[in-house]
Design a protein around this motif. Structure first.
Motif, short mmCIF file in Angstrom:
data_model
loop_
_atom_site.label_atom_id
_atom_site.label_comp_id
_atom_site.label_asym_id
_atom_site.label_seq_id
_atom_site.Cartn_x
_atom_site.Cartn_y
_atom_site.Cartn_z
N GLU A 1 0.77 -1.21 0.02
CA GLU A 1 0.09 0.07 -0.03
C GLU A 1 0.75 1.35 0.09
O GLU A 1 0.75 2.40 -0.65
CB GLU A 1 -1.06 -0.03 1.25
CG GLU A 1 -1.89 1.06 1.38
CD GLU A 1 -2.84 1.13 2.28
OE1 GLU A 1 -3.71 2.16 2.60
OE2 GLU A 1 -2.86 0.04 3.16
N ILE A 2 1.83 1.37 0.70
CA ILE A 2 2.91 2.42 0.84
C ILE A 2 3.57 2.71 -0.40
O ILE A 2 3.73 3.73 -1.06
CB ILE A 2 3.97 2.01 1.89
CG1 ILE A 2 3.25 2.32 3.25
CG2 ILE A 2 5.32 3.10 1.55
CD1 ILE A 2 4.09 1.77 4.50
N THR A 3 4.01 1.55 -1.15
CA THR A 3 4.60 1.54 -2.39
C THR A 3 3.58 2.24 -3.58
O THR A 3 4.04 3.06 -4.37
CB THR A 3 5.06 0.38 -2.96
OG1 THR A 3 6.12 -0.42 -2.00
CG2 THR A 3 5.67 0.32 -4.31
N GLU A 4 2.28 1.63 -3.48
CA GLU A 4 1.27 2.27 -4.46
C GLU A 4 0.97 3.72 -4.23
O GLU A 4 1.14 4.59 -5.22
CB GLU A 4 -0.24 1.62 -4.30
CG GLU A 4 0.20 0.19 -4.82
CD GLU A 4 -1.08 -0.44 -4.51
OE1 GLU A 4 -2.15 -0.02 -3.81
OE2 GLU A 4 -1.42 -1.97 -4.83
N LEU A 5 0.89 4.18 -2.74
CA LEU A 5 0.82 5.81 -2.80
C LEU A 5 2.07 6.35 -3.08
O LEU A 5 1.93 7.63 -3.42
CB LEU A 5 0.93 5.76 -1.12
CG LEU A 5 -0.71 5.27 -0.36
CD1 LEU A 5 -0.51 5.32 1.15
CD2 LEU A 5 -1.76 6.19 -0.84
N LYS A 6 3.47 5.78 -2.98
CA LYS A 6 4.46 6.59 -3.17
C LYS A 6 4.34 6.73 -4.88
O LYS A 6 4.76 7.80 -5.43
CB LYS A 6 5.72 5.90 -2.87
CG LYS A 6 6.06 5.85 -1.38
CD LYS A 6 7.21 5.12 -1.28
CE LYS A 6 7.96 5.22 0.23
NZ LYS A 6 9.08 4.64 0.70
N LEU B 1 1.70 12.17 -9.53
CA LEU B 1 1.02 13.64 -9.33
C LEU B 1 2.00 14.80 -9.28
O LEU B 1 1.85 15.71 -10.05
CB LEU B 1 0.45 13.40 -7.97
CG LEU B 1 -0.88 12.77 -7.83
CD1 LEU B 1 -1.37 12.91 -6.46
CD2 LEU B 1 -2.03 13.59 -8.68
N GLU B 2 3.34 14.39 -8.78
CA GLU B 2 4.45 15.46 -8.88
C GLU B 2 4.97 15.67 -10.30
O GLU B 2 5.20 16.78 -10.77
CB GLU B 2 5.54 15.10 -7.98
CG GLU B 2 5.43 15.31 -6.55
CD GLU B 2 6.54 14.59 -5.63
OE1 GLU B 2 7.35 14.21 -6.25
OE2 GLU B 2 6.28 15.15 -4.48
N LYS B 3 5.00 14.52 -11.02
CA LYS B 3 5.42 14.92 -12.57
C LYS B 3 4.32 15.44 -13.28
O LYS B 3 4.75 16.32 -14.19
CB LYS B 3 5.70 13.41 -13.20
CG LYS B 3 6.82 12.84 -12.70
CD LYS B 3 7.03 11.29 -13.29
CE LYS B 3 8.20 10.65 -12.60
NZ LYS B 3 8.33 9.27 -13.19
#
Length: 255
Positions: A188-193, A199-201
């Motif tokens: 889940e953490i990986t997916e969020l990252k 989003l940043e890109k």
């Protein structure tokens, strides 16, 4: 005034050590490299010392690290230049890159300009540390208020869910033998990252487009064209205001 000093002027032969000493002494800083002024905050405060009250220091971000935040500082500085009728265009896209030569030349110009005001006499009543700490406190208060409102909203939503009979998902402590839960949380953490990176890109992509439009609109052969003036009106509008109506009026008035 030194707003139009030539490249062969003695101002451009001032060394980096002298410039750093000048900044550190006046603003009570401890800079060791020219690149440390790339955010534009130092330049804003130097002008604030030269013209007390002319710079809206509450808009200056001394913690700016991204190009976006740095550009906001330079917009404040350029607005002050325009207000004081200082004929100096700031090469923002070069300065925010942190290249020593570009920042050195701008500091050389700034020192010459500040020295030309009141003979370069330092404002003894100006307290740079107090000025910066006041800004920092204002930013911390605003951040605290924002976080407080967010927390209140979340608590209200959670309380409402309980009243409606919706069961809250129980929180369980993860033991050493709960490897499956750990893997699920890691995924889940990986997916969020990944989502954050995307989003940043996307943000950087659209920001770069807007920056290209801004540079194009600043061209001397285009900046006085009504449509370009309207576009700049929208680009430079503050977050809380809508400039679309004013921009449309500019275009309509010149048709």
């Amino acid at each position: 005034m030194a707003s139009n000093i030539g490249m062969m002027d003695s101002a451009y032969f001032v060394g980096r050590n002298e410039l750093l000493s000048w900044i550190n002494a006046r603003l009570q800083l401890s800079l060791s490299r020219i690149e440390e002024v790339a955010s534009g905050a130092v330049q804003c405060q130097m002008l604030d010392m030269t013209y007390p009250g002319a710079v809206p220091m509450h808009k200056v971000n001394f913690d700016a690290r991204t190009e976006y935040d740095m550009i906001q500082n330079y917009k404040v500085l350029q607005d002050v230049f325009n207000k004081l009728k200082i004929d100096k265009h700031i090469e923002v896209n070069r300065l925010v890159k942190g290249r020593p030569l570009d920042n050195l030349e701008f500091l050389q110009w700034l020192k010459r300009y500040c020295d030309s005001v009141n003979g370069g006499i330092m404002n003894e009543n100006y307290n740079p540390l107090e000025r910066r700490s006041k800004i920092s406190k204002e930013r911390n208060v605003k951040a605290s208020l924002k976080n407080s409102k967010s927390l209140q909203t979340n608590n209200s939503q959670n309380h409402g869910s309980g009243l409606n009979g919706t069961k809250q998902k129980p929180v369980t402590l993860v033991g050493s033998d709960s490897s499956e839960e750990i893997r699920a949380l890691s995924n889940e953490i990986t997916e969020l990252k990944v989502s954050v990176d995307l989003l940043e890109k996307e943000r950087d992509y659209y920001f770069a487009k807007l920056r290209d439009i801004e540079i194009l609109c600043q061209g001397p052969e285009l900046e006085n064209i009504p449509m370009v003036m309207a576009v700049k009106k929208v680009l430079y509008a503050a977050d809380e205001e809508s400039a679309l109506a004013e921009a449309q009026e500019i275009v309509s008035a010149n048709q």
